[in-house]
Design an enzyme around this catalytic site. Sequence first.
Site, mmCIF file in Angstrom:
data_model
loop_
_atom_site.group_PDB
_atom_site.id
_atom_site.type_symbol
_atom_site.label_atom_id
_atom_site.label_comp_id
_atom_site.label_asym_id
_atom_site.label_seq_id
_atom_site.Cartn_x
_atom_site.Cartn_y
_atom_site.Cartn_z
ATOM 1 N N ARG A 282 -38.263 -12.900 -12.688
ATOM 2 C CA ARG A 282 -38.023 -12.823 -13.465
ATOM 3 C C ARG A 282 -38.105 -12.322 -14.506
ATOM 4 O O ARG A 282 -38.088 -12.475 -15.542
ATOM 5 C CB ARG A 282 -37.891 -14.424 -14.055
ATOM 6 C CG ARG A 282 -37.416 -15.379 -13.203
ATOM 7 C CD ARG A 282 -35.529 -15.432 -12.504
ATOM 8 N NE ARG A 282 -35.139 -16.183 -11.881
ATOM 9 C CZ ARG A 282 -34.202 -17.381 -12.432
ATOM 10 N NH1 ARG A 282 -34.621 -18.347 -13.274
ATOM 11 N NH2 ARG A 282 -34.127 -18.246 -11.015
ATOM 12 N N ARG B 23 -33.910 -13.070 -19.972
ATOM 13 C CA ARG B 23 -34.431 -13.795 -21.038
ATOM 14 C C ARG B 23 -35.368 -13.523 -22.027
ATOM 15 O O ARG B 23 -34.784 -14.377 -23.104
ATOM 16 C CB ARG B 23 -33.387 -15.646 -21.441
ATOM 17 C CG ARG B 23 -32.323 -15.896 -20.792
ATOM 18 C CD ARG B 23 -31.898 -16.772 -20.197
ATOM 19 N NE ARG B 23 -32.354 -17.742 -19.534
ATOM 20 C CZ ARG B 23 -32.429 -18.592 -18.989
ATOM 21 N NH1 ARG B 23 -31.910 -19.389 -19.463
ATOM 22 N NH2 ARG B 23 -33.776 -19.088 -17.651
ATOM 23 N N ARG C 46 -26.628 -8.678 -23.022
ATOM 24 C CA ARG C 46 -25.827 -9.068 -22.042
ATOM 25 C C ARG C 46 -24.600 -10.096 -22.425
ATOM 26 O O ARG C 46 -24.144 -10.758 -21.850
ATOM 27 C CB ARG C 46 -27.130 -10.650 -21.890
ATOM 28 C CG ARG C 46 -26.876 -11.524 -21.243
ATOM 29 C CD ARG C 46 -26.574 -11.581 -19.776
ATOM 30 N NE ARG C 46 -26.547 -12.674 -18.745
ATOM 31 C CZ ARG C 46 -25.874 -13.985 -18.796
ATOM 32 N NH1 ARG C 46 -24.386 -12.963 -19.290
ATOM 33 N NH2 ARG C 46 -25.833 -14.892 -18.636
ATOM 34 N N ASP D 199 -28.743 -12.071 -7.948
ATOM 35 C CA ASP D 199 -28.719 -13.322 -7.919
ATOM 36 C C ASP D 199 -29.007 -14.385 -6.519
ATOM 37 O O ASP D 199 -27.732 -13.134 -5.695
ATOM 38 C CB ASP D 199 -28.252 -14.677 -8.914
ATOM 39 C CG ASP D 199 -28.551 -15.972 -9.665
ATOM 40 O OD1 ASP D 199 -29.614 -16.360 -9.972
ATOM 41 O OD2 ASP D 199 -28.360 -17.434 -8.726
ATOM 42 N N TYR E 13 -28.155 -25.527 -3.036
ATOM 43 C CA TYR E 13 -26.362 -25.626 -3.507
ATOM 44 C C TYR E 13 -25.989 -25.331 -3.885
ATOM 45 O O TYR E 13 -24.516 -26.294 -3.893
ATOM 46 C CB TYR E 13 -27.503 -24.318 -4.948
ATOM 47 C CG TYR E 13 -28.180 -23.730 -5.640
ATOM 48 C CD1 TYR E 13 -28.361 -24.521 -6.816
ATOM 49 C CD2 TYR E 13 -29.813 -23.587 -5.021
ATOM 50 C CE1 TYR E 13 -29.639 -24.251 -7.558
ATOM 51 C CE2 TYR E 13 -30.578 -22.462 -5.663
ATOM 52 C CZ TYR E 13 -30.559 -23.072 -7.104
ATOM 53 O OH TYR E 13 -32.028 -23.471 -7.952
HETATM 54 O O1 CP3 Z 1 -36.600 -11.624 -11.068
HETATM 55 C C1 CP3 Z 1 -35.648 -11.070 -12.187
HETATM 56 O O2 CP3 Z 1 -36.070 -10.242 -12.986
HETATM 57 C C2 CP3 Z 1 -34.657 -10.474 -11.375
HETATM 58 C C3 CP3 Z 1 -33.198 -11.686 -11.409
HETATM 59 C C4 CP3 Z 1 -33.697 -12.741 -10.613
HETATM 60 C C5 CP3 Z 1 -32.112 -13.625 -11.574
HETATM 61 N N1 CP3 Z 1 -32.543 -15.134 -10.760
HETATM 62 C C6 CP3 Z 1 -31.387 -13.266 -12.795
HETATM 63 C C7 CP3 Z 1 -31.183 -14.733 -13.369
HETATM 64 C C8 CP3 Z 1 -33.604 -13.237 -9.782
HETATM 65 C C9 CP3 Z 1 -34.978 -12.772 -8.463
HETATM 66 C C10 CP3 Z 1 -33.430 -14.834 -9.877
HETATM 67 C C11 CP3 Z 1 -33.122 -15.429 -8.434
HETATM 68 C C12 CP3 Z 1 -33.447 -16.647 -8.897
HETATM 69 N N2 CP3 Z 1 -31.878 -17.487 -9.315
HETATM 70 C C13 CP3 Z 1 -33.781 -17.947 -8.023
HETATM 71 C C14 CP3 Z 1 -35.283 -17.500 -7.384
HETATM 72 C C15 CP3 Z 1 -36.535 -17.775 -8.087
HETATM 73 C C16 CP3 Z 1 -36.844 -18.668 -8.371
HETATM 74 O O3 CP3 Z 1 -36.340 -18.806 -9.727
HETATM 75 O O4 CP3 Z 1 -37.229 -19.586 -7.500
HETATM 76 C C17 CP3 Z 1 -33.260 -19.219 -8.069
HETATM 77 C C18 CP3 Z 1 -33.333 -20.329 -7.702
HETATM 78 C C19 CP3 Z 1 -31.243 -19.017 -8.608
HETATM 79 C C20 CP3 Z 1 -30.721 -19.478 -8.876
HETATM 80 C C21 CP3 Z 1 -31.066 -19.628 -10.633
HETATM 81 N N3 CP3 Z 1 -29.786 -18.299 -11.254
HETATM 82 C C22 CP3 Z 1 -30.958 -20.551 -11.922
HETATM 83 C C23 CP3 Z 1 -31.995 -21.736 -11.062
HETATM 84 C C24 CP3 Z 1 -30.957 -19.582 -12.782
HETATM 85 C C25 CP3 Z 1 -31.235 -20.251 -14.114
HETATM 86 C C26 CP3 Z 1 -30.345 -21.158 -15.155
HETATM 87 C C27 CP3 Z 1 -30.822 -21.341 -16.322
HETATM 88 O O5 CP3 Z 1 -30.332 -20.163 -17.272
HETATM 89 O O6 CP3 Z 1 -31.547 -21.983 -16.257
HETATM 90 C C28 CP3 Z 1 -30.105 -18.928 -11.990
HETATM 91 C C29 CP3 Z 1 -29.986 -18.047 -13.652
HETATM 92 C C30 CP3 Z 1 -30.052 -16.576 -13.733
HETATM 93 N N4 CP3 Z 1 -30.419 -15.963 -13.033
HETATM 94 C C31 CP3 Z 1 -30.813 -15.975 -14.679
HETATM 95 C C32 CP3 Z 1 -31.574 -15.255 -14.386
HETATM 96 C C33 CP3 Z 1 -32.211 -13.997 -15.870
HETATM 97 C C34 CP3 Z 1 -30.936 -16.667 -16.411
HETATM 98 C C35 CP3 Z 1 -29.505 -17.391 -17.117
HETATM 99 C C36 CP3 Z 1 -28.741 -15.781 -17.790
HETATM 100 O O7 CP3 Z 1 -29.449 -15.120 -18.160
HETATM 101 O O8 CP3 Z 1 -27.583 -16.060 -18.012
#
Ligand code: CP3
Length: 345
Positions: free
Chosen positions: A24, A28, A37, A73, A150
Amino acid sequence: MTEPNFIRACRGEAVDHVPVWFMRQAGRSLPEYRALRGSGSILDAIANPDLACEITLQPVRRYGVDAAILFSDIVVPLEAIGFGVDVVPGRGPVVASPFRTVKDLDRLRPLTANDIAHVTGTVDRVVAELAATDTPLIGFAGAPFTVASYLVEGAPTRTFGVIKGLMHSDPVLFDALMDALVPITVEFLRAQVRHGARALQLFDSWAGALTRDEYQRFALPATKRVFEGVADLGVPTILFGVGTGEILDLMATAGSSVMGIDWHVDLDDGRRRVGGGPVQGNLDPARCLSGPDIAREAAREVLRRAGTAPGHIFNLGHGVLPETDPTVLEAVVALVHAEGRAGVR
Ligand code: CP3
Protein backbone atom coordinates in the site's frame (compact mmCIF):
# COMPACT_ATOMS: atom_id res chain seq x y z
CA MET A 1 23.30 -7.52 -16.93
CA THR A 2 22.75 -8.05 -13.23
CA GLU A 3 19.21 -8.16 -11.95
CA PRO A 4 17.90 -5.52 -9.51
CA ASN A 5 18.42 -6.11 -5.79
CA PHE A 6 14.72 -6.81 -5.23
CA ILE A 7 14.71 -9.66 -7.76
CA ARG A 8 17.98 -11.08 -6.43
CA ALA A 9 16.69 -11.07 -2.85
CA CYS A 10 13.53 -12.89 -4.01
CA ARG A 11 15.79 -15.57 -5.43
CA GLY A 12 17.85 -15.76 -2.25
CA GLU A 13 20.91 -14.29 -3.94
CA ALA A 14 23.48 -11.73 -2.74
CA VAL A 15 22.52 -8.05 -2.93
CA ASP A 16 24.23 -4.63 -2.85
CA HIS A 17 21.72 -3.45 -0.25
CA VAL A 18 18.63 -4.96 1.37
CA PRO A 19 15.71 -4.08 -0.93
CA VAL A 20 12.64 -2.39 0.52
CA TRP A 21 9.14 -1.53 -0.67
CA PHE A 22 5.86 -1.05 1.21
CA MET A 23 2.54 -2.77 0.75
CA ARG A 24 0.00 0.00 0.00
CA GLN A 25 2.86 2.40 -0.74
CA ALA A 26 0.66 3.97 -3.42
CA GLY A 27 -2.30 5.57 -1.77
CA ARG A 28 -3.84 7.70 0.86
CA SER A 29 -0.77 8.37 2.99
CA LEU A 30 0.70 10.46 0.15
CA PRO A 31 -0.51 14.07 -0.20
CA GLU A 32 0.37 13.90 -3.91
CA TYR A 33 -2.01 10.90 -4.20
CA ARG A 34 -4.86 12.72 -2.48
CA ALA A 35 -4.27 15.73 -4.71
CA LEU A 36 -4.54 13.63 -7.88
CA ARG A 37 -7.17 11.14 -6.86
CA GLY A 38 -10.20 13.35 -6.12
CA SER A 39 -13.36 11.63 -4.90
CA GLY A 40 -15.24 8.77 -6.52
CA SER A 41 -14.50 5.08 -6.65
CA ILE A 42 -10.91 3.90 -6.72
CA LEU A 43 -12.02 1.70 -9.61
CA ASP A 44 -12.45 4.84 -11.74
CA ALA A 45 -8.87 5.87 -10.97
CA ILE A 46 -7.67 2.36 -11.82
CA ALA A 47 -9.56 2.53 -15.12
CA ASN A 48 -7.47 5.55 -16.18
CA PRO A 49 -4.01 4.29 -17.25
CA ASP A 50 -2.31 7.72 -17.23
CA LEU A 51 -3.57 8.43 -13.72
CA ALA A 52 -2.88 4.89 -12.44
CA CYS A 53 0.65 5.04 -13.89
CA GLU A 54 1.36 8.33 -12.14
CA ILE A 55 0.02 7.00 -8.80
CA THR A 56 2.18 3.85 -9.17
CA LEU A 57 5.29 6.00 -9.68
CA GLN A 58 4.65 8.52 -6.87
CA PRO A 59 6.04 6.34 -4.03
CA VAL A 60 9.00 5.23 -6.15
CA ARG A 61 10.04 8.84 -6.66
CA ARG A 62 9.40 9.94 -3.09
CA TYR A 63 10.76 6.98 -1.15
CA GLY A 64 13.38 5.54 -3.50
CA VAL A 65 11.93 2.07 -2.89
CA ASP A 66 13.42 -0.90 -4.75
CA ALA A 67 10.18 -1.93 -6.46
CA ALA A 68 6.94 -0.40 -7.69
CA ILE A 69 3.60 -2.11 -7.10
CA LEU A 70 0.88 -1.60 -9.64
CA PHE A 71 -1.90 0.75 -8.57
CA SER A 72 -4.86 -1.60 -8.86
CA ASP A 73 -7.00 -3.68 -6.50
CA ILE A 74 -7.75 -7.34 -5.85
CA VAL A 75 -11.36 -6.93 -7.04
CA VAL A 76 -10.38 -5.46 -10.43
CA PRO A 77 -10.66 -8.73 -12.43
CA LEU A 78 -14.11 -9.40 -10.93
CA GLU A 79 -15.30 -5.94 -11.83
CA ALA A 80 -13.81 -6.47 -15.30
CA ILE A 81 -16.03 -9.50 -15.97
CA GLY A 82 -19.07 -7.60 -14.73
CA PHE A 83 -19.63 -9.36 -11.40
CA GLY A 84 -20.88 -6.11 -9.90
CA VAL A 85 -18.37 -4.98 -7.30
CA ASP A 86 -17.42 -1.54 -6.07
CA VAL A 87 -14.88 -0.27 -3.55
CA VAL A 88 -16.39 2.10 -1.00
CA PRO A 89 -13.92 4.66 0.42
CA GLY A 90 -13.14 3.91 4.06
CA ARG A 91 -14.87 0.53 3.87
CA GLY A 92 -13.55 -1.65 1.07
CA PRO A 93 -15.05 -3.92 -1.60
CA VAL A 94 -18.84 -4.22 -1.66
CA VAL A 95 -20.83 -6.59 -3.88
CA ALA A 96 -24.42 -5.56 -4.68
CA SER A 97 -25.56 -9.12 -5.29
CA PRO A 98 -23.27 -11.56 -3.42
CA PHE A 99 -22.39 -15.09 -4.60
CA ARG A 100 -24.86 -17.44 -2.92
CA THR A 101 -26.14 -20.19 -5.26
CA VAL A 102 -25.05 -22.37 -8.15
CA LYS A 103 -26.67 -19.85 -10.55
CA ASP A 104 -24.08 -17.27 -9.51
CA LEU A 105 -21.38 -19.38 -11.19
CA ASP A 106 -22.70 -18.04 -14.52
CA ARG A 107 -21.54 -14.59 -13.43
CA LEU A 108 -17.91 -15.80 -13.26
CA ARG A 109 -17.03 -16.07 -16.94
CA PRO A 110 -13.38 -16.39 -18.03
CA LEU A 111 -11.29 -13.22 -18.03
CA THR A 112 -9.99 -12.09 -21.44
CA ALA A 113 -7.09 -9.78 -22.27
CA ASN A 114 -9.62 -7.28 -23.56
CA ASP A 115 -11.42 -7.09 -20.18
CA ILE A 116 -8.29 -5.74 -18.54
CA ALA A 117 -6.86 -3.58 -21.32
CA HIS A 118 -6.95 -0.65 -18.85
CA VAL A 119 -4.72 -2.59 -16.42
CA THR A 120 -2.21 -3.72 -19.02
CA GLY A 121 -2.21 -0.20 -20.44
CA THR A 122 -1.07 1.01 -17.03
CA VAL A 123 1.58 -1.73 -16.86
CA ASP A 124 2.92 -0.66 -20.28
CA ARG A 125 3.26 2.94 -19.17
CA VAL A 126 4.83 2.11 -15.80
CA VAL A 127 7.33 -0.33 -17.29
CA ALA A 128 8.43 2.28 -19.86
CA GLU A 129 8.93 4.88 -17.11
CA LEU A 130 10.85 2.51 -14.82
CA ALA A 131 13.23 1.29 -17.52
CA ALA A 132 15.71 4.12 -16.95
CA THR A 133 16.35 3.09 -13.33
CA ASP A 134 15.78 -0.66 -13.89
CA THR A 135 13.21 -0.63 -11.07
CA PRO A 136 11.01 -3.75 -11.18
CA LEU A 137 7.22 -3.56 -11.20
CA ILE A 138 5.34 -6.02 -8.99
CA GLY A 139 2.04 -7.25 -10.41
CA PHE A 140 -0.52 -8.75 -8.05
CA ALA A 141 -3.85 -10.45 -7.51
CA GLY A 142 -5.98 -11.55 -4.60
CA ALA A 143 -5.80 -15.26 -3.81
CA PRO A 144 -9.04 -17.15 -4.57
CA PHE A 145 -10.07 -17.52 -0.90
CA THR A 146 -9.62 -13.82 -0.09
CA VAL A 147 -11.42 -12.70 -3.25
CA ALA A 148 -14.19 -15.24 -2.59
CA SER A 149 -14.64 -13.82 0.91
CA TYR A 150 -15.74 -10.50 -0.64
CA LEU A 151 -17.92 -12.14 -3.30
CA VAL A 152 -19.71 -14.35 -0.78
CA GLU A 153 -19.93 -11.99 2.19
CA GLY A 154 -20.81 -9.02 -0.01
CA ALA A 155 -18.78 -6.62 2.16
CA PRO A 156 -15.76 -6.57 4.48
CA THR A 157 -16.34 -8.87 7.48
CA ARG A 158 -14.70 -9.59 10.82
CA THR A 159 -16.22 -13.03 11.33
CA PHE A 160 -16.19 -14.60 7.85
CA GLY A 161 -19.39 -16.26 8.99
CA VAL A 162 -21.07 -16.40 5.58
CA ILE A 163 -18.13 -17.83 3.65
CA LYS A 164 -17.35 -20.36 6.40
CA GLY A 165 -21.03 -21.33 6.32
CA LEU A 166 -20.76 -21.95 2.56
CA MET A 167 -17.57 -24.01 2.93
CA HIS A 168 -19.05 -26.31 5.51
CA SER A 169 -22.66 -26.52 4.28
CA ASP A 170 -22.01 -26.76 0.54
CA PRO A 171 -18.38 -27.71 -0.14
CA VAL A 172 -19.26 -28.69 -3.72
CA LEU A 173 -20.45 -25.15 -4.51
CA PHE A 174 -17.47 -23.69 -2.65
CA ASP A 175 -15.10 -25.82 -4.76
CA ALA A 176 -16.89 -24.75 -7.95
CA LEU A 177 -16.38 -21.12 -6.90
CA MET A 178 -12.65 -21.77 -6.41
CA ASP A 179 -12.52 -23.56 -9.78
CA ALA A 180 -13.96 -20.45 -11.43
CA LEU A 181 -11.63 -18.03 -9.60
CA VAL A 182 -8.35 -19.89 -10.30
CA PRO A 183 -8.25 -19.28 -14.09
CA ILE A 184 -9.41 -15.67 -13.65
CA THR A 185 -6.58 -15.08 -11.17
CA VAL A 186 -4.00 -16.84 -13.36
CA GLU A 187 -4.97 -14.84 -16.45
CA PHE A 188 -4.91 -11.58 -14.48
CA LEU A 189 -1.37 -12.32 -13.26
CA ARG A 190 -0.12 -13.62 -16.62
CA ALA A 191 -1.37 -10.50 -18.41
CA GLN A 192 0.63 -8.27 -16.04
CA VAL A 193 3.81 -10.28 -16.71
CA ARG A 194 3.20 -10.31 -20.48
CA HIS A 195 3.27 -6.52 -20.29
CA GLY A 196 6.45 -6.35 -18.22
CA ALA A 197 5.74 -6.96 -14.51
CA ARG A 198 8.86 -8.70 -13.14
CA ALA A 199 7.46 -10.25 -9.94
CA LEU A 200 4.02 -11.23 -8.66
CA GLN A 201 2.47 -10.99 -5.23
CA LEU A 202 -0.60 -13.00 -4.30
CA PHE A 203 -2.57 -11.44 -1.44
CA ASP A 204 -4.35 -14.07 0.64
CA SER A 205 -4.96 -11.32 3.16
CA TRP A 206 -7.71 -13.06 5.11
CA ALA A 207 -6.33 -16.63 5.14
CA GLY A 208 -5.50 -16.06 8.80
CA ALA A 209 -9.23 -16.27 9.58
CA LEU A 210 -9.12 -20.01 8.82
CA THR A 211 -8.14 -22.95 11.02
CA ARG A 212 -5.30 -25.12 9.79
CA ASP A 213 -7.78 -27.75 8.58
CA GLU A 214 -9.91 -25.16 6.80
CA TYR A 215 -6.85 -23.59 5.18
CA GLN A 216 -5.64 -26.97 3.90
CA ARG A 217 -9.02 -28.07 2.64
CA PHE A 218 -10.50 -24.82 1.32
CA ALA A 219 -7.79 -22.26 0.49
CA LEU A 220 -4.43 -23.97 -0.13
CA PRO A 221 -5.40 -26.12 -3.17
CA ALA A 222 -6.60 -23.14 -5.24
CA THR A 223 -3.57 -21.09 -4.16
CA LYS A 224 -1.27 -23.90 -5.35
CA ARG A 225 -3.03 -23.99 -8.70
CA VAL A 226 -2.52 -20.25 -9.13
CA PHE A 227 1.24 -20.60 -8.57
CA GLU A 228 1.34 -23.61 -10.93
CA GLY A 229 -0.43 -21.46 -13.51
CA VAL A 230 2.32 -18.83 -13.51
CA ALA A 231 5.35 -21.07 -12.82
CA ASP A 232 6.49 -21.19 -16.48
CA LEU A 233 6.83 -17.38 -16.53
CA GLY A 234 9.96 -17.59 -14.38
CA VAL A 235 9.22 -14.46 -12.33
CA PRO A 236 9.57 -14.53 -8.52
CA THR A 237 6.30 -14.89 -6.61
CA ILE A 238 5.35 -13.74 -3.10
CA LEU A 239 2.49 -15.05 -0.95
CA PHE A 240 1.19 -12.84 1.86
CA GLY A 241 -1.61 -12.91 4.42
CA VAL A 242 -2.41 -11.28 7.77
CA GLY A 243 -2.56 -13.14 11.09
CA THR A 244 -1.15 -16.24 9.41
CA GLY A 245 1.33 -17.27 12.11
CA GLU A 246 -0.47 -20.56 12.77
CA ILE A 247 -0.57 -21.54 9.08
CA LEU A 248 2.73 -20.18 7.73
CA ASP A 249 4.19 -23.68 7.36
CA LEU A 250 1.18 -24.71 5.25
CA MET A 251 1.25 -21.52 3.17
CA ALA A 252 4.92 -22.19 2.44
CA THR A 253 3.89 -25.34 0.54
CA ALA A 254 1.76 -23.35 -1.93
CA GLY A 255 4.68 -22.79 -4.29
CA SER A 256 5.72 -19.13 -3.96
CA SER A 257 9.38 -18.09 -4.14
CA VAL A 258 9.03 -15.74 -1.16
CA MET A 259 6.81 -15.86 1.94
CA GLY A 260 5.37 -12.65 3.33
CA ILE A 261 5.49 -12.55 7.13
CA ASP A 262 2.98 -10.32 8.87
CA TRP A 263 3.94 -8.23 11.90
CA HIS A 264 2.54 -10.60 14.55
CA VAL A 265 5.38 -13.08 14.05
CA ASP A 266 9.04 -12.26 14.77
CA LEU A 267 10.87 -12.39 11.44
CA ASP A 268 13.47 -14.98 12.51
CA ASP A 269 10.75 -17.24 13.90
CA GLY A 270 8.65 -16.70 10.76
CA ARG A 271 11.56 -17.67 8.57
CA ARG A 272 12.00 -20.89 10.52
CA ARG A 273 8.29 -21.64 10.20
CA VAL A 274 8.42 -21.32 6.39
CA GLY A 275 11.46 -23.57 6.11
CA GLY A 276 14.23 -20.98 5.74
CA GLY A 277 13.47 -19.66 2.23
CA PRO A 278 13.31 -15.98 1.27
CA VAL A 279 10.99 -13.81 3.38
CA GLN A 280 9.39 -10.39 3.06
CA GLY A 281 8.42 -8.20 5.98
CA ASN A 282 7.62 -7.30 8.63
CA LEU A 283 7.68 -3.90 10.38
CA ASP A 284 4.43 -3.22 12.27
CA PRO A 285 2.70 -0.40 10.32
CA ALA A 286 1.52 1.08 13.64
CA ARG A 287 5.15 1.69 14.62
CA CYS A 288 5.33 4.19 11.75
CA LEU A 289 2.75 6.50 13.32
CA SER A 290 4.85 8.07 16.09
CA GLY A 291 7.70 9.74 14.28
CA PRO A 292 10.94 8.62 12.66
CA ASP A 293 12.83 7.62 15.83
CA ILE A 294 10.26 5.05 16.93
CA ALA A 295 9.97 3.71 13.39
CA ARG A 296 13.76 3.45 13.01
CA GLU A 297 14.05 1.57 16.30
CA ALA A 298 11.39 -0.93 15.16
CA ALA A 299 13.02 -1.25 11.72
CA ARG A 300 16.40 -2.00 13.35
CA GLU A 301 14.73 -4.79 15.31
CA VAL A 302 13.43 -6.31 12.06
CA LEU A 303 16.90 -6.03 10.47
CA ARG A 304 18.46 -7.69 13.52
CA ARG A 305 16.04 -10.62 13.25
CA ALA A 306 16.66 -10.83 9.49
CA GLY A 307 20.33 -11.49 10.21
CA THR A 308 22.91 -11.83 7.45
CA ALA A 309 21.64 -14.77 5.39
CA PRO A 310 20.47 -13.73 1.88
CA GLY A 311 16.75 -13.62 1.04
CA HIS A 312 15.20 -10.71 2.97
CA ILE A 313 12.97 -8.13 1.31
CA PHE A 314 12.18 -5.42 3.86
CA ASN A 315 8.51 -4.43 3.98
CA LEU A 316 5.81 -3.65 6.49
CA GLY A 317 3.93 -6.51 8.12
CA HIS A 318 0.74 -5.21 6.41
CA GLY A 319 -0.17 -2.13 4.37
CA VAL A 320 0.82 1.48 5.05
CA LEU A 321 -1.80 3.06 7.33
CA PRO A 322 -3.48 6.12 5.75
CA GLU A 323 -2.38 8.43 8.60
CA THR A 324 1.33 7.61 8.15
CA ASP A 325 3.65 10.60 7.72
CA PRO A 326 5.58 9.95 4.47
CA THR A 327 8.79 11.34 5.97
CA VAL A 328 8.77 8.41 8.42
CA LEU A 329 8.81 5.93 5.53
CA GLU A 330 11.60 7.96 3.88
CA ALA A 331 13.61 7.49 7.08
CA VAL A 332 12.91 3.74 7.11
CA VAL A 333 14.11 3.33 3.50
CA ALA A 334 17.33 5.22 4.26
CA LEU A 335 17.95 3.09 7.34
CA VAL A 336 17.32 -0.23 5.57
CA HIS A 337 19.62 0.71 2.69
CA ALA A 338 22.36 1.82 5.07
CA GLU A 339 22.14 -0.83 7.79
CA GLY A 340 20.49 -3.95 6.30
CA ARG A 341 22.93 -6.87 6.18
CA ALA A 342 20.94 -9.82 4.81
CA GLY A 343 22.87 -11.13 1.82
CA VAL A 344 24.92 -7.93 1.42
CA ARG A 345 28.20 -8.82 -0.26
O1 CP3 B 1 0.04 -1.56 -2.49
C1 CP3 B 1 -0.21 -0.62 -3.27
O2 CP3 B 1 0.18 0.55 -3.08
C2 CP3 B 1 -0.90 -0.94 -4.58
C3 CP3 B 1 -2.29 -0.78 -4.62
C4 CP3 B 1 -3.23 -1.71 -3.87
C5 CP3 B 1 -4.55 -1.29 -3.56
N1 CP3 B 1 -5.24 -2.36 -3.06
C6 CP3 B 1 -5.10 0.07 -3.81
C7 CP3 B 1 -6.15 0.55 -2.89
C8 CP3 B 1 -3.11 -3.05 -3.48
C9 CP3 B 1 -1.92 -3.97 -3.54
C10 CP3 B 1 -4.39 -3.45 -2.98
C11 CP3 B 1 -4.67 -4.83 -2.54
C12 CP3 B 1 -5.89 -5.09 -1.75
N2 CP3 B 1 -7.14 -4.56 -1.92
C13 CP3 B 1 -5.96 -6.05 -0.71
C14 CP3 B 1 -4.80 -6.91 -0.29
C15 CP3 B 1 -3.83 -6.14 0.54
C16 CP3 B 1 -4.19 -6.00 1.99
O3 CP3 B 1 -4.32 -4.86 2.45
O4 CP3 B 1 -4.32 -7.03 2.67
C17 CP3 B 1 -7.26 -6.05 -0.21
C18 CP3 B 1 -7.78 -6.89 0.91
C19 CP3 B 1 -8.01 -5.12 -0.99
C20 CP3 B 1 -9.44 -4.76 -0.88
C21 CP3 B 1 -9.54 -3.33 -0.48
N3 CP3 B 1 -9.48 -2.27 -1.36
C22 CP3 B 1 -9.64 -2.79 0.84
C23 CP3 B 1 -9.75 -3.60 2.10
C24 CP3 B 1 -9.62 -1.39 0.71
C25 CP3 B 1 -9.60 -0.35 1.81
C26 CP3 B 1 -10.85 0.37 2.01
C27 CP3 B 1 -10.56 1.73 2.66
O5 CP3 B 1 -10.81 2.74 2.01
O6 CP3 B 1 -10.09 1.71 3.81
C28 CP3 B 1 -9.51 -1.09 -0.67
C29 CP3 B 1 -9.43 0.27 -1.27
C30 CP3 B 1 -8.08 0.66 -1.76
N4 CP3 B 1 -7.32 -0.11 -2.60
C31 CP3 B 1 -7.38 1.88 -1.49
C32 CP3 B 1 -6.18 1.81 -2.21
C33 CP3 B 1 -5.12 2.89 -2.34
C34 CP3 B 1 -7.87 3.03 -0.60
C35 CP3 B 1 -9.09 3.72 -1.02
C36 CP3 B 1 -9.01 4.81 -2.06
O7 CP3 B 1 -7.96 5.50 -2.26
O8 CP3 B 1 -10.07 5.02 -2.66
